[in-house]
Design a protein around this motif. Structure first.
Motif, mmCIF file in Angstrom:
data_model
loop_
_atom_site.group_PDB
_atom_site.id
_atom_site.type_symbol
_atom_site.label_atom_id
_atom_site.label_comp_id
_atom_site.label_asym_id
_atom_site.label_seq_id
_atom_site.Cartn_x
_atom_site.Cartn_y
_atom_site.Cartn_z
ATOM 1 N N SER A 299 0.828 -1.198 0.000
ATOM 2 C CA SER A 299 0.000 0.000 0.000
ATOM 3 C C SER A 299 0.872 1.261 0.000
ATOM 4 N N ALA A 302 2.198 1.740 -3.446
ATOM 5 C CA ALA A 302 1.135 2.243 -4.323
ATOM 6 C C ALA A 302 0.943 3.747 -4.156
ATOM 7 N N SER A 303 0.995 4.221 -2.923
ATOM 8 C CA SER A 303 0.745 5.644 -2.669
ATOM 9 C C SER A 303 1.903 6.536 -3.072
ATOM 10 N N GLN A 306 3.373 6.740 -7.694
ATOM 11 C CA GLN A 306 2.591 7.448 -8.704
ATOM 12 C C GLN A 306 2.258 6.489 -9.856
ATOM 13 N N ASN A 307 2.528 6.896 -11.101
ATOM 14 C CA ASN A 307 2.182 6.029 -12.238
ATOM 15 C C ASN A 307 3.358 5.191 -12.728
ATOM 16 N N ILE A 309 6.017 2.270 -13.055
ATOM 17 C CA ILE A 309 5.963 0.818 -12.851
ATOM 18 C C ILE A 309 7.290 0.373 -12.257
ATOM 19 N N GLN A 334 2.706 -2.704 -10.029
ATOM 20 C CA GLN A 334 1.999 -1.561 -10.597
ATOM 21 C C GLN A 334 0.842 -1.190 -9.685
ATOM 22 N N ARG A 335 0.851 0.072 -9.251
ATOM 23 C CA ARG A 335 -0.174 0.574 -8.326
ATOM 24 C C ARG A 335 -0.304 -0.313 -7.078
ATOM 25 N N GLY A 336 0.822 -0.755 -6.578
ATOM 26 C CA GLY A 336 0.844 -1.532 -5.353
ATOM 27 C C GLY A 336 0.432 -2.979 -5.503
ATOM 28 N N GLU A 337 0.247 -3.424 -6.732
ATOM 29 C CA GLU A 337 -0.136 -4.818 -6.971
ATOM 30 C C GLU A 337 0.987 -5.545 -7.717
#
Length: 522
Positions: A299, A302-303, A306-307, A309, A334-337
């Motif tokens: 998390s 992800a925060s 940003q965008n 990778i 990507q985006r915390g995943e």
């Protein structure tokens, strides 16, 4: 007065052993970071004279004498080239300092057996005149290939790197790969032994000089080519320079914050932080915990990312049938995943798993690298994918030193990737020659395959490398650094990438024929 060659040929006992040992040690100056290729004339010229002086009362006595000289030359070469392995034993000195001689002396002594084997094979093919340098090339190149494969292989500082460490000569790797460079290195650097040895030897000397010039011309012409960049890709490589004693679970929040701050650092008016970057590369084994089982850390990533990778080294676990396997992996986030994983396929003995673990544990020797348990090897070659980036071929740590494994894995893929990514942690070896040697071998893979490479090393040397092996951008060793750059475009498939099984076989056939030009005389 005896000539230098006669003194070496007639040397006995410890004089002969020391000539071989120090001759081998001098040859290391041809490797990174020195890359002074003329130094390799010393061990290869001495090798010819030492085998000349290996006559005995019987074939077996001659072979034993040749193998002994080869062992001492190899021992000098590997001690001088691999002394930095001792630093790893001092990282946790209380546990491992006692075993330091195993790395500094024991491993070189074992590797030198292959050089001794190469000398013995050469002696079997030995004959007077120019043909004997072909015999040496046949014997030593065969032994080096065996060293690169037996017991999982260890081709570190292969003799071919005498040419491969030079960016001009290294271009021939796009045609013949490392093991063809090995044949050429032994053959060409041993030619001074032929001075004053007759008309046929003079012809070989002329051919040798022409070969050097041809290699240099081929490389120089090839390096005139320019490479375009992949549009829309802005890479950032993070070299966090984390000391091994900082790599602890109780410092996981601090370590993660360090990487995230570096990732968002402003480096120029054009790159003010993550908003100006598309893809970020962290090094091998960034996390002293299992990231996939730590939603809070994901998390946080992800925060903050940003965008952009993220590609990061992250150990992972897989449970099945009541048994848990652990892998040294590279994750795409990507985006915390975590979108994809690649599991390291060629594990490092003693670092990631312990051969003969039960026996060695009794004397207190356990693996060096952090892991909840011994790592398991990945089973599948694959590429990693991320939006905006060509397919990525991953190499974790010293997977980058195995030319034929890399070539075979690439040939197993459905399509050719657009880049290679090498993540590593050479912090075990401090500010020594070892990390430079690692970089030198990794960049040769880029030349062989015609693929650009991004290289993220915890303590260095990190780099962006174009498909000709040129360092587009690189860091210094042992410092914290952020490296920004564009991604060079891949070249069309090289000859070696398409015919990697054929190239060294042709080289060996040529030298074998050359060695058999004259009748054997032992």
């Amino acid at each position: 007065m005896l000539s230098l060659s006669q003194k070496v040929i007639l040397a006995e006992g410890w004089t002969r052993r020391l000539i071989a040992f120090f001759g081998g040690a001098i040859g290391v100056l041809a490797l990174a970071p020195f890359s002074f290729f003329p130094a390799f004339f010393v061990p290869m010229t001495l090798a010819v004279w030492l085998i000349d002086g290996s006559s005995g009362e019987s074939l077996w006595a001659s072979l034993r004498r040749a193998a002994g000289a080869g062992w001492w030359l190899g021992f000098g070469y590997f001690v001088a080239g691999l002394w930095w392995l001792g630093v790893a034993f001092l990282t946790d000195a209380d546990r491992f300092a006692w075993a330091l001689p195993l790395g500094v002396v024991g491993l070189p002594a074992g590797l030198a057996i292959f050089t001794g084997l190469g000398f013995a094979l050469a002696r079997l093919l030995w004959s007077p005149g120019a043909a004997r340098i072909f015999a040496l090339a046949a014997g030593l190149s065969a032994a080096e290939w065996i060293r690169g494969h037996v017991l999982t292989g260890f081709p570190w500082n292969d003799f071919g790197m005498a040419l491969g460490a030079n960016p001009v000569f290294a271009q021939f790797a796009s045609v013949g790969g490392l093991y063809s460079l090995t044949v050429l290195s032994v053959l060409l650097f041993s030619t001074p032994a032929l001075f004053g040895a007759g008309k046929s030897s003079r012809r070989v000397l002329v051919v040798s000089l022409a070969a050097f010039l041809a290699l240099a011309l081929f490389g120089a012409v090839r390096l005139q080519d320019k490479t375009d960049s992949v549009k829309g890709v802005k890479l950032r490589v993070i070299q966090a320079n984390v000391a091994n004693d900082e790599f602890r679970v109780d410092r996981k929040a601090e370590l993660l914050e360090r990487y995230l701050k570096l990732s968002d650092r402003s480096t120029s008016p054009q790159t003010t932080g993550l908003s100006d970057v598309t893809h970020v590369f962290w090094s091998e084994s960034v996390f002293p915990f299992l990231l996939s089982r730590d939603p809070a850390s994901l998390s946080t990533i992800a925060s903050r990312m940003q965008n952009a990778i993220l590609f990061a080294g992250a150990a992972r676990a897989e449970s099945a049938g009541g048994h848990t396997k652990y892998f040294n992996s590279l994750a795409v986030i990507q985006r915390g995943e975590i979108k994809e994983y690649f599991d390291k396929m060629h594990l490092t003995p003693f670092g990631e798993y312990m051969p003969f673990a039960n026996v060695l544990a009794r004397v207190g020797l356990t693996q060096f690298a952090w892991s909840p348990g011994a790592f398991d090897a990945g089973q599948y070659s694959r590429v990693l994918t991320a939006p905006g980036l060509p397919a990525v071929f991953p190499l974790i740590c010293y997977e980058s030193i195995f030319p034929e494994e890399v070539a075979e894995r690439l040939s197993d893929l459905n399509a050719r990737p657009g880049m290679m990514l090498n993540v590593t942690n050479d912090g075990w070896f401090g500010v020594t020659t070892g990390p430079y040697q690692h970089l030198s071998q990794a960049r040769l893979r880029a030349i062989e395959q015609g693929l650009p490479m991004a290289r993220a090393a915890n303590t260095g040397v990190s780099a962006i490398i174009d498909p000709y092996g040129r360092l587009v951008a690189s860091t210094s060793l042992g410092v914290e650094a952020v490296l920004d750059g564009s991604l060079p475009k891949a070249l069309p498939a090289t000859f070696y990438s398409q015919h990697w099984r054929l190239a060294p076989a042709v080289a060996w056939l040529i030298v074998l024929v050359g060695a058999l030009i004259r009748p054997r005389k032992i």
